[in-house]
Design a protein around this motif. Sequence first.
Motif, PDB file in Angstrom:
ATOM      1  N   ALA A 119       0.806  -1.218   0.000  1.00 35.64           N
ATOM      2  CA  ALA A 119       0.000   0.000   0.000  1.00 35.64           C
ATOM      3  C   ALA A 119       0.842   1.272   0.000  1.00 35.64           C
ATOM      4  N   GLY A 120       2.166   1.145  -0.015  1.00 36.76           N
ATOM      5  CA  GLY A 120       3.030   2.301   0.178  1.00 36.76           C
ATOM      6  C   GLY A 120       3.320   3.080  -1.093  1.00 36.76           C
ATOM      7  N   ALA A 124       4.121   2.114  -5.218  1.00 35.84           N
ATOM      8  CA  ALA A 124       3.414   2.828  -6.289  1.00 35.84           C
ATOM      9  C   ALA A 124       4.402   3.450  -7.269  1.00 35.84           C
ATOM     10  N   ALA A 125       5.527   3.975  -6.759  1.00 31.48           N
ATOM     11  CA  ALA A 125       6.548   4.542  -7.647  1.00 31.48           C
ATOM     12  C   ALA A 125       7.117   3.471  -8.562  1.00 31.48           C
ATOM     13  N   ASP A 126       7.423   2.303  -8.003  1.00 28.31           N
ATOM     14  CA  ASP A 126       7.858   1.170  -8.823  1.00 28.31           C
ATOM     15  C   ASP A 126       6.827   0.858  -9.904  1.00 28.31           C
ATOM     16  N   ALA A 127       5.545   0.886  -9.506  1.00 26.26           N
ATOM     17  CA  ALA A 127       4.479   0.498 -10.426  1.00 26.26           C
ATOM     18  C   ALA A 127       4.294   1.520 -11.546  1.00 26.26           C
ATOM     19  N   VAL A 128       4.358   2.796 -11.218  1.00 23.97           N
ATOM     20  CA  VAL A 128       4.250   3.813 -12.267  1.00 23.97           C
ATOM     21  C   VAL A 128       5.356   3.609 -13.297  1.00 23.97           C
ATOM     22  N   ILE A 387      -4.369   0.185  -2.943  1.00 34.52           N
ATOM     23  CA  ILE A 387      -3.384   0.685  -3.917  1.00 34.52           C
ATOM     24  C   ILE A 387      -3.191   2.184  -3.708  1.00 34.52           C
ATOM     25  N   HIS A 388      -1.948   2.629  -3.678  1.00 34.51           N
ATOM     26  CA  HIS A 388      -1.634   4.027  -3.393  1.00 34.51           C
ATOM     27  C   HIS A 388      -2.098   4.935  -4.530  1.00 34.51           C
ATOM     28  N   GLN A 389      -2.528   6.129  -4.168  1.00 35.17           N
ATOM     29  CA  GLN A 389      -3.069   7.076  -5.137  1.00 35.17           C
ATOM     30  C   GLN A 389      -2.036   7.501  -6.172  1.00 35.17           C
ATOM     31  N   LEU A 391      -0.225   5.711  -7.974  1.00 37.82           N
ATOM     32  CA  LEU A 391      -0.463   4.896  -9.169  1.00 37.82           C
ATOM     33  C   LEU A 391      -1.869   5.096  -9.702  1.00 37.82           C
ATOM     34  N   LEU A 392      -2.860   5.099  -8.824  1.00 37.55           N
ATOM     35  CA  LEU A 392      -4.247   5.159  -9.286  1.00 37.55           C
ATOM     36  C   LEU A 392      -4.519   6.400 -10.120  1.00 37.55           C
ATOM     37  N   GLY A 393      -3.855   7.497  -9.808  1.00 37.35           N
ATOM     38  CA  GLY A 393      -4.072   8.731 -10.549  1.00 37.35           C
ATOM     39  C   GLY A 393      -3.027   9.010 -11.608  1.00 37.35           C
ATOM     40  N   SER A 394      -2.253   8.027 -11.977  1.00 37.68           N
ATOM     41  CA  SER A 394      -1.115   8.262 -12.869  1.00 37.68           C
ATOM     42  C   SER A 394      -1.520   8.219 -14.337  1.00 37.68           C
ATOM     43  N   GLN A 395      -0.760   8.962 -15.146  1.00 37.14           N
ATOM     44  CA  GLN A 395      -0.905   8.888 -16.601  1.00 37.14           C
ATOM     45  C   GLN A 395      -0.524   7.502 -17.110  1.00 37.14           C
ATOM     46  N   ALA A 396       0.498   6.920 -16.527  1.00 36.15           N
ATOM     47  CA  ALA A 396       0.970   5.616 -16.995  1.00 36.15           C
ATOM     48  C   ALA A 396      -0.155   4.587 -16.949  1.00 36.15           C
ATOM     49  N   LEU A 397      -0.873   4.537 -15.834  1.00 42.50           N
ATOM     50  CA  LEU A 397      -1.942   3.553 -15.689  1.00 42.50           C
ATOM     51  C   LEU A 397      -3.089   3.835 -16.653  1.00 42.50           C
TER      52      LEU A 397
END
Length: 539
Positions: A119-120, A124-128, A387-389, A391-397
Motif C-alpha cells: 500500500a506504500g 506505487a513509484a515502482d508500479a508507475v 493501492i496508493h493514489q 499509481l491510481l491517478g497516474s498517466q501511466a496507468l
Amino acid sequence: MAQSYDEQFRARALVLRQRLALDAAAAPIPPHPVNGDQDRYPSRIGTDTRGLPHDARGEVQPEAWRLASIAFTTRDPADFEKIPLGGTRKLVNPVGTLAISLKGLNAAQFGLPAAPALAGAARAADAVEIYWQSLLRDVPFSDYRDDTDNELVRAAVDELNRIPEFRGPKINGQVTPQSLFRGSVSYVDASDPTGATPRWVTPPGVVDGPLVSQFLYRDVPLGNQSLSAKIRAYAQAPDFLTGYDEWLHVQNGGAPRARITYEAAPRYIVNGRDLGAYAHTAQAFTFVANQLLGVPAFAADPAYGGLYPGNQSAAAPSDPYLRSRSQAGAAGTFGTAYYQALINLAASSGIRINYYQKWYAQRILRPEAFAGLVHHRLANNVTDYPIHQTLLGSQALERSRAKHGTFLLGHIFPEGAPLHSSYPGGAAINAAVTATLLKAFYDESREFPNPVQPDPNDPTRLIPYRGPPLTIGGELNKLALNYSGGRTWGGIHWRSDAAASFPQGEDLVISLLREQRATFAEPFDGFTFTRFDGTRVTV
C-alpha cells in the motif's frame, strides 16, 4: 623422518579448510527485515501465491495457503510435495536453496533492505515506472535523449519527476531522457542496520553513453567459433496477460496459451522489448564479457577475438603474472578459464542466497499479481485493495488502460514470471556477481575501445558512438543492470527487486575471493574492485 612435500601439502590443506570453515561460521547472520504484508492481509493479497489454486478474484484458496505455509515453516521436502498446484507449472526450487554452500558464506548470512509495502508510495513509484516501461518498450533507445521529440518519453520523464519516492537514476537531481529506466542499487544503510530504510545509489558509468552496454554489441570469441551480438528479436505483437481470463489462468500456474512471435531477421538490441527478450533466456550472459576481456584481439576478423591486443593485457594491475618474467596464468589460477569457473560457482551460490529470501522470508508480490489488484480496485470497485493514489491517478496507468482495455500490466513473456516471489531479483544477483568478479579480475579503469551503437535507421548495422569515453568498469556495471533491467522491461520484476540483489552479490563475491586468496601460492596483494556505490575495496 621429514615429511614429503606431498604430506605437507595435504596437512596445509586440512588446516586451511578448517580455518576457512570456522571463519565462515563466525560471520554473523544479519537482520532479514520484511514489509509485513503477509501478516497484514489475512486474504494474502500482499503475498506471492502464484501457482497455487485461486478463486475467481485471484485470491489464493485458504487450504492451499495453509499447506504451503506449513512447508515454508518446516522446510521439509515431504511437506512441499503436499502443496496443491493450480495448474501444470511447478514451484521453482524452494528446497534447493537449503543446500549448504561449501565455498563462501551460507544463504542465511546475507542481508538486504525491506521490500516496499503493497500500500506504500514506494511500491506505487515502482508500479508507475513499470507501467511506463510497458508502454515504451517498442520505442528505440535512440529516442532517449534530452532533445527528444518522442511524446511518450517526455511524459514518462515528467511524471516520474513528480514522484518523490522514485529511486531511478537522476542527472542534476532530475530524471531525464538520458537517465530514464537506467539501473540503480539499494544497500542496507549503515545508520539503520535493521534494513528498514535502504540507501540508494547510481553505479558509476550507468548513465554515461548508450543505455545498452558495449559488451552486448560485440561478437564473442569462442575459439574457432563466434557468438553473434545480434538477437532473435521478439515481434511487436500484442502484450500478454492483459486479458483477465489469460491473467487468472497464469496466476493459477497454467501453462501459457499464447506464443511469442519473432522478427524475420536477427538484429542488435535497440529497445526495451529487445532487452526483455535477451534477459528472458540469457544463457550466454555469464561468459560474454570474460571472453571479450580474456581473449586477445584478432585483427583479421574481430568477431573471433577480444577487445585488446595480446601485448596489451586487460588483467587487473594486481595480477601476479603481469610481474612474472617466466610464467603465465591459466585454468588453475589467474586465467580466463579459472575466472569463468568462479563466475559459474558464484552464479549458483547467488541463486541459493536469493531464493532463500524469496521462499523463506519475503514472498513479495510480482508485478503481474499486483496489477490484478489494481484492475479489481478500479474496474470492479474492490475498495479493500489498498493501492496508493500515486499509481491510481497516474498517466501511466490510464494510458495502459486505454491501450489494453484493462488495468492489467502488459508483459513480454506469455507465462509471466517464474513461480517464485519477486524480491530479491534472481537474475540480478547473477548479474551482480558476474560484473563484480570481472571488475576484480580485469582492469576496470581501462577505456572501452571503439565504442559503437546501432544505426537508428538500420538495427542490423553498428555505427561509432561519439561521446565521452566509456570505461570497462562502467560498461560492466551497465551490462549487469541491462540484464536485471531486462526482466523489468519484460514486466516480471520491480526496480526494487534488482536493486536489493546487487549488494548481496558483492558480499558473496567478497566471501569467495577472500577464500580464494588464502589458497594461492603466488605472491599476491589481493583483488581490488569498485563497488556499485563507487567505493573501492581490496580483498
